[in-house]
Design an enzyme around this catalytic site. Structure first.
Site, PDB file in Angstrom:
ATOM      1  N   GLU A  83      33.400  35.916  36.110  1.00 22.82           N
ATOM      2  CA  GLU A  83      33.477  35.107  37.271  1.00 22.82           C
ATOM      3  C   GLU A  83      32.427  34.168  37.318  1.00 22.82           C
ATOM      4  O   GLU A  83      31.333  34.377  37.613  1.00 22.82           O
ATOM      5  CB  GLU A  83      33.479  35.456  38.620  1.00 22.82           C
ATOM      6  N   LYS A 263      34.815  41.796  48.860  1.00 20.85           N
ATOM      7  CA  LYS A 263      35.113  41.296  47.478  1.00 20.85           C
ATOM      8  C   LYS A 263      33.981  40.960  47.111  1.00 20.85           C
ATOM      9  O   LYS A 263      33.955  40.925  45.543  1.00 20.85           O
ATOM     10  CB  LYS A 263      36.314  40.533  47.360  1.00 20.85           C
ATOM     11  N   ASP A 279      31.241  54.042  36.463  1.00 21.57           N
ATOM     12  CA  ASP A 279      32.660  53.478  35.956  1.00 21.57           C
ATOM     13  C   ASP A 279      33.396  53.018  37.328  1.00 21.57           C
ATOM     14  O   ASP A 279      33.290  53.245  38.555  1.00 21.57           O
ATOM     15  CB  ASP A 279      33.113  55.137  36.968  1.00 21.57           C
ATOM     16  N   HIS A 377      31.205  25.988  42.669  1.00 20.79           N
ATOM     17  CA  HIS A 377      32.090  26.309  41.386  1.00 20.79           C
ATOM     18  C   HIS A 377      32.854  25.572  40.433  1.00 20.79           C
ATOM     19  O   HIS A 377      32.381  25.353  38.953  1.00 20.79           O
ATOM     20  CB  HIS A 377      33.716  26.802  42.522  1.00 20.79           C
TER      21      HIS A 377
HETATM   22  C1  MEV Z   1      34.662  35.199  45.742  1.00 23.29           C
HETATM   23  O1  MEV Z   1      34.544  35.833  44.350  1.00 23.29           O
HETATM   24  C2  MEV Z   1      34.396  35.697  46.474  1.00 23.29           C
HETATM   25  C3  MEV Z   1      34.260  34.830  48.061  1.00 23.29           C
HETATM   26  O2  MEV Z   1      35.975  34.963  48.527  1.00 23.29           O
HETATM   27  C4  MEV Z   1      33.750  36.296  49.289  1.00 23.29           C
HETATM   28  C5  MEV Z   1      34.252  35.534  50.294  1.00 23.29           C
HETATM   29  O3  MEV Z   1      34.807  34.706  50.593  1.00 23.29           O
HETATM   30  O4  MEV Z   1      32.948  36.081  51.020  1.00 23.29           O
HETATM   31  C6  MEV Z   1      33.579  33.735  47.826  1.00 23.29           C
END
Ligand code: MEV
Length: 435
Positions: A83, A263, A279, A377
């Protein structure tokens, strides 16, 4: 020997020069580094002996996270991730955290849980009492099944009995696995103890396997960020700090947001886990089960404004990582990544992975509570679009710059920009040829 993890301008260097800079800033040999990472760190013959039905290997970018300082030591952090922005964002946030002294990390002993399940147990209370009575013998049996672990200072530490109701009983054997991830060791213990435990409980044996909710093996990271270090081009540091705190509260109150918040943390954690041959499915399973341990899914990291006016972050999660055995036996790329990191133990590796997770979280919350993440991004996305449109070498950066400036990051715009760039170049070349 400890090296600095600050290498200003690193991202601007071509790949060859980055390898040189990393070799100079670590104990790695440049030739070996280039040879190992140049082909994805794993050859097909080795891959064929690792899993079944192999056709080839599948590469992902291996990058270096910078600026990480943990418990007063610097680390160059190998990160494998597909990513865009994850490495840059974590490195950038680690630089801000560095201004507050770096990450402070504590960790538990590397204790994993073997679960042995029994069903049709006639009397759970009696079974539990018997297992408890045999505790010393059970620990001895477990150690006999894993002699090399005992030699390395690990071994079985305790037993626990959990009555799940309706004749279901589970026995936990807690095993200190030292520098291994520990799945094989713990599964060996579970299988070795099952017959004795079946006799003690009077039940029928069910599953014999580790638990990925390794909550005896947690890492805790804290960080302080001076408010001024958080400032963006157009937002004062104090406002960014308050925005991050509000974003944290959002995740604390809403599982929908907590999942995305976590995430973002796992973006950093998994990249280190993957680079070091560990892992990541086990890590993911453990992290999310831990996040839901209260019965309500919660953020793994929270942020507050401290009395000093600075931003304070705390992260805790279970992390079962190894620095010996497993994939490391077969994957030269993972072994090299670990040497770059130069950790002395699996716990130290877990500390670094968790620190990068907290940095990733800070980077995301800072961007989301100010200009949003799309801006950052888009800059990276522009590069991949430029490449997809056929740009090579320095053309990639030039085309990406045009797309970024025009705010039009599409294949069509990239093709036009590339054609214009090449056209301008050939006109210059013709001019020189004519002179
Ligand atoms: C994207 O890979 C991760 C985010 O969505 C984390 C977040 O919203 O805190 C930017």
């Amino acid at each position: 020997m400890s090296h600095t993890s600050r290498i200003p301008g690193f991202y601007k260097l071509p790949v060859e020069a980055r390898r040189r800079a990393v070799a100079e800033a670590s104990d790695l040999d440049l030739v070996e580094l280039a040879r190992t990472v140049g082909h994805g760190g794993l050859d097909v013959a080795t891959a064929d002996k690792t899993v079944e039905n192999v056709l080839g290997t599948y590469a992902l970018p291996l990058a270096v996270g910078l600026n990480v300082r943990m418990n007063r030591r610097d680390y160059l952090v190998p990160m494998v991730v597909e990513e865009p922005s994850v490495v840059a964002a974590a490195s950038n946030a680690a630089r801000m955290i560095r201004e507050g002294g770096g990450f402070e990390v504590t960790w538990d002993e590397p204790v994993m849980i073997a679960q042995v399940q029994f069903w049709d147990v006639p009397d759970a209370a009696l079974a539990a009492a018997r297992v408890w009575g045999a505790r010393a013998e059970l620990l001895r049996l477990a150690d006999r099944a894993t002699p090399s672990l005992v030699e390395r200072g690990g071994g079985a530490r305790d037993v626990e009995v959990r009555d799940l109701g309706e004749g279901l009983l589970v026995v936990h054997v807690l095993v200190d696995v030292r520098d291994a991830m520990g799945a094989n060791l713990v599964n060996t213990v579970a299988e070795a103890l099952a017959p004795t435990l079946a006799a003690l409980t009077g039940g029928r044996t069910g599953l014999r396997i580790l638990s990925n909710l390794c909550d005896r093996r947690c890492v805790r990271v804290s960080a302080r960020v001076p408010a001024a270090a958080l400032a963006t081009e157009d937002t004062a540091g104090e406002l960014v700090r308050d925005g991050v705190v509000l974003a944290s509260r959002f995740a604390e109150r809403d599982p929908y947001r907590a999942a995305t918040h976590n995430k973002g943390i796992m973006n950093g954690v998994d990249a280190v886990v993957l680079a070091t041959g560990n892992d990541w499915r086990a890590v993911e399973a453990g992290a999310h089960a831990w996040a839901a341990r209260s019965g309500r899914y919660a953020p793994l990291a929270v942020w507050r404004r401290g009395d000093d006016g600075d931003l304070h972050g705390e992260l805790a999660l279970p992390l079962a990582l190894g620095v010996v055995g497993g994939t490391l036996r077969v994957h030269p790329g993972a072994r090299l990544a670990l040497r770059l990191l130069a950790v002395d133990s699996a716990q130290e590796l877990a500390g670094v992975a968790a620190s990068v997770g907290l940095a990733s979280n800070l980077a995301a919350l800072r961007a989301l509570s100010t200009c949003g993440i799309q801006k950052g991004h888009m800059a990276l996305h522009a590069r991949s679009v430029a490449q997809a449109a056929g740009a090579h070498g320095p053309e990639v950066e030039e085309v990406a710059q045009v797309l970024h400036t025009r705010g039009e990051v599409t294949m069509d715009a990239a093709r036009r920009a590339l054609a214009a760039l090449r056209g301008a170049r050939s006109r210059v070349a013709e001019c020189f040829a004519a002179k």
